[in-house]
Design a protein around this motif. Structure first.
Motif, PDB file in Angstrom:
ATOM      1  N   THR A 245      23.774  -1.645  13.204  1.00  0.00           N
ATOM      2  CA  THR A 245      22.614  -0.996  13.812  1.00  0.00           C
ATOM      3  C   THR A 245      22.850   0.511  13.840  1.00  0.00           C
ATOM      4  O   THR A 245      24.009   0.966  13.836  1.00  0.00           O
ATOM      5  CB  THR A 245      22.355  -1.480  15.246  1.00  0.00           C
TER       6      THR A 245
ATOM      7  N   GLU B 131       4.781   7.264  12.123  1.00  0.00           N
ATOM      8  CA  GLU B 131       4.014   6.284  12.902  1.00  0.00           C
ATOM      9  C   GLU B 131       4.127   6.565  14.396  1.00  0.00           C
ATOM     10  O   GLU B 131       3.129   6.498  15.135  1.00  0.00           O
ATOM     11  CB  GLU B 131       4.520   4.868  12.592  1.00  0.00           C
ATOM     12  N   GLN B 132       5.325   6.888  14.856  1.00  0.00           N
ATOM     13  CA  GLN B 132       5.512   7.146  16.281  1.00  0.00           C
ATOM     14  C   GLN B 132       4.829   8.446  16.716  1.00  0.00           C
ATOM     15  O   GLN B 132       4.336   8.542  17.837  1.00  0.00           O
ATOM     16  CB  GLN B 132       7.015   7.198  16.607  1.00  0.00           C
TER      17      GLN B 132
ATOM     18  N   GLU C 297      14.272   6.061  23.135  1.00  0.00           N
ATOM     19  CA  GLU C 297      13.266   5.008  22.972  1.00  0.00           C
ATOM     20  C   GLU C 297      13.844   3.795  22.243  1.00  0.00           C
ATOM     21  O   GLU C 297      14.685   3.931  21.339  1.00  0.00           O
ATOM     22  CB  GLU C 297      12.054   5.529  22.205  1.00  0.00           C
ATOM     23  N   SER C 298      13.364   2.611  22.593  1.00  0.00           N
ATOM     24  CA  SER C 298      13.869   1.376  21.981  1.00  0.00           C
ATOM     25  C   SER C 298      13.571   1.313  20.494  1.00  0.00           C
ATOM     26  O   SER C 298      14.364   0.776  19.711  1.00  0.00           O
ATOM     27  CB  SER C 298      13.271   0.155  22.688  1.00  0.00           C
ATOM     28  N   TRP C 299      12.431   1.865  20.071  1.00  0.00           N
ATOM     29  CA  TRP C 299      12.075   1.801  18.652  1.00  0.00           C
ATOM     30  C   TRP C 299      13.028   2.618  17.775  1.00  0.00           C
ATOM     31  O   TRP C 299      13.093   2.421  16.559  1.00  0.00           O
ATOM     32  CB  TRP C 299      10.636   2.274  18.415  1.00  0.00           C
ATOM     33  N   ALA C 300      13.776   3.550  18.389  1.00  0.00           N
ATOM     34  CA  ALA C 300      14.673   4.417  17.611  1.00  0.00           C
ATOM     35  C   ALA C 300      15.925   3.683  17.147  1.00  0.00           C
ATOM     36  O   ALA C 300      16.643   4.173  16.281  1.00  0.00           O
ATOM     37  CB  ALA C 300      15.059   5.636  18.440  1.00  0.00           C
ATOM     38  N   GLU C 301      16.197   2.521  17.724  1.00  0.00           N
ATOM     39  CA  GLU C 301      17.340   1.714  17.261  1.00  0.00           C
ATOM     40  C   GLU C 301      16.870   0.799  16.136  1.00  0.00           C
ATOM     41  O   GLU C 301      15.888   0.065  16.298  1.00  0.00           O
ATOM     42  CB  GLU C 301      17.930   0.880  18.392  1.00  0.00           C
ATOM     43  N   ARG C 302      17.566   0.815  15.032  1.00  0.00           N
ATOM     44  CA  ARG C 302      17.152   0.070  13.847  1.00  0.00           C
ATOM     45  C   ARG C 302      18.308  -0.762  13.317  1.00  0.00           C
ATOM     46  O   ARG C 302      19.466  -0.343  13.338  1.00  0.00           O
ATOM     47  CB  ARG C 302      16.676   1.031  12.746  1.00  0.00           C
TER      48      ARG C 302
ATOM     49  N   LEU D 288       8.759   5.649   9.886  1.00  0.00           N
ATOM     50  CA  LEU D 288       8.812   5.259  11.290  1.00  0.00           C
ATOM     51  C   LEU D 288       8.495   6.445  12.195  1.00  0.00           C
ATOM     52  O   LEU D 288       7.709   6.325  13.147  1.00  0.00           O
ATOM     53  CB  LEU D 288      10.201   4.696  11.617  1.00  0.00           C
TER      54      LEU D 288
ATOM     55  N   GLY E 187      12.239  -3.273   8.389  1.00  0.00           N
ATOM     56  CA  GLY E 187      10.882  -2.754   8.457  1.00  0.00           C
ATOM     57  C   GLY E 187      10.169  -2.764   7.125  1.00  0.00           C
ATOM     58  O   GLY E 187       8.966  -2.504   7.068  1.00  0.00           O
TER      59      GLY E 187
ATOM     60  N   ARG F 143      20.813   4.377  15.360  1.00  0.00           N
ATOM     61  CA  ARG F 143      19.770   4.926  16.243  1.00  0.00           C
ATOM     62  C   ARG F 143      19.425   6.332  15.761  1.00  0.00           C
ATOM     63  O   ARG F 143      20.315   7.137  15.462  1.00  0.00           O
ATOM     64  CB  ARG F 143      20.267   4.964  17.701  1.00  0.00           C
TER      65      ARG F 143
END
Length: 297
Positions: A164, A208-209, A263-268, A205, A151, A166
């Motif tokens: 990865t 932003e969310q 949420e999918s965005w929480a996986e980084r 992040l 990011g 989360r």
């Protein structure tokens, strides 16, 4: 005749600080000596490099052209000296590894220890940094390998996926949210929150969310470490927000519940980063390949 290295280093400091006086202080020499060095450097190049004024110094067009070459040369000399020092001390090479808190709390220590056993001739110097600081240090040539969260702008760096993680919510086992079937980010936005400092990439992040949810984070406490977040949660100061793996280890030891966000965005992704000019170095390439091999297939 080639310019001497000390004068080039002084020129770089003066350009970055926009002050010959400050550059002289940083170089531990007097202002008169610094002025002579710059005059000799300009004489060797037969052109002015700095424009002096009561406010400090500014680069001339020639100085602006010289600056990246001088920085690259100084970086190469620094690497040469470090490598020769390691040979003199009986070590084949040393790699400076910078890693974010997530990696340092989770899998990286074990991975580096395993690599060290397989490669005893490579010395590892490991330090913890925020991801943004790591990218800056890599781009500046001040480290060999970095582990950061995706990011960020990584111009000039080669990146590969390492692991990865989360983002998760840390809470007392008695909290009402401990029993919800699926943990959503919106569930925590009415609570006081305990989290990392705003410079952490995870916090950007989350902010932003929260904006997307048309809400704001109720940040009550912000600290620098995972352990501090968990202890604040244990003390009843709010819900914690941390990467799942690291939070599970520390939170579990304190009797806390850790629930990953759905949420999918929480996986980084966590990325292994290397400056492109360093990627071909044998020891660097060997460590990168090893770290990538330990991640998800």
């Amino acid at each position: 005749m080639l310019p001497d290295i000390d004068s080039l280093a002084l020129f770089v400091r003066a350009a970055e600080l926009r002050s010959l006086t400050k550059a002289a202080e940083a170089s531990h020499i007097g202002l008169a000596a610094a002025s002579r060095r710059m005059a000799l450097l300009e004489h060797r190049f037969k052109t002015a490099l700095l424009e002096r004024s009561p406010r400090g110094v500014e680069l001339t067009p020639a100085g602006a052209s010289l600056l990246p070459h001088a920085k690259a040369l100084l970086h190469e000399i620094n690497e040469m000296q470090a490598e020769m020092r390691d040979y003199a001390d009986g070590r084949k090479g040393a790699l400076r590894v910078l890693a974010n808190t997530s990696a340092m709390t989770e899998s990286l220590p074990a991975d580096l220890a395993a690599f060290q056993k397989l490669n005893p001739d490579v010395r590892l110097l490991v330090q913890e940094r925020w991801s943004s600081e790591i990218v800056h240090d890599l781009q500046a040539g001040e480290a060999d390998i970095g582990i950061v969260v995706e990011g960020l702008q990584t111009d000039g760096l080669e990146t590969r996926v390492y692991r990865t993680d989360r983002i998760a919510v840390v809470m007392p086992a008695s909290h009402p949210l401990a029993n919800v079937p699926e943990m959503k980010f919106a569930h925590v936005l009415d609570d006081d929150l305990v989290a990392l400092e705003s410079s952490a990439s995870m916090m950007r992040l989350l902010t932003e969310q929260a904006v997307i949810e048309e809400r704001t984070l109720q940040l009550r406490v912000q600290v620098r470490s995972f352990e501090a977040v968990c202890r604040m949660v244990q003390a009843g100061l709010g819900l914690g927000l941390l990467p799942f793996e690291g939070a599970s280890v520390m939170g579990g030891a304190l009797g806390l519940m850790v629930r990953p966000l759905s949420e999918s965005w929480a996986e980084r992704n966590m990325l292994v980063c290397v400056k492109k000019e360093r990627a071909s170095n044998t020891s660097v390439a060997k460590l990168v390949e090893y770290l990538v091999s330990t991640g998800p297939s």
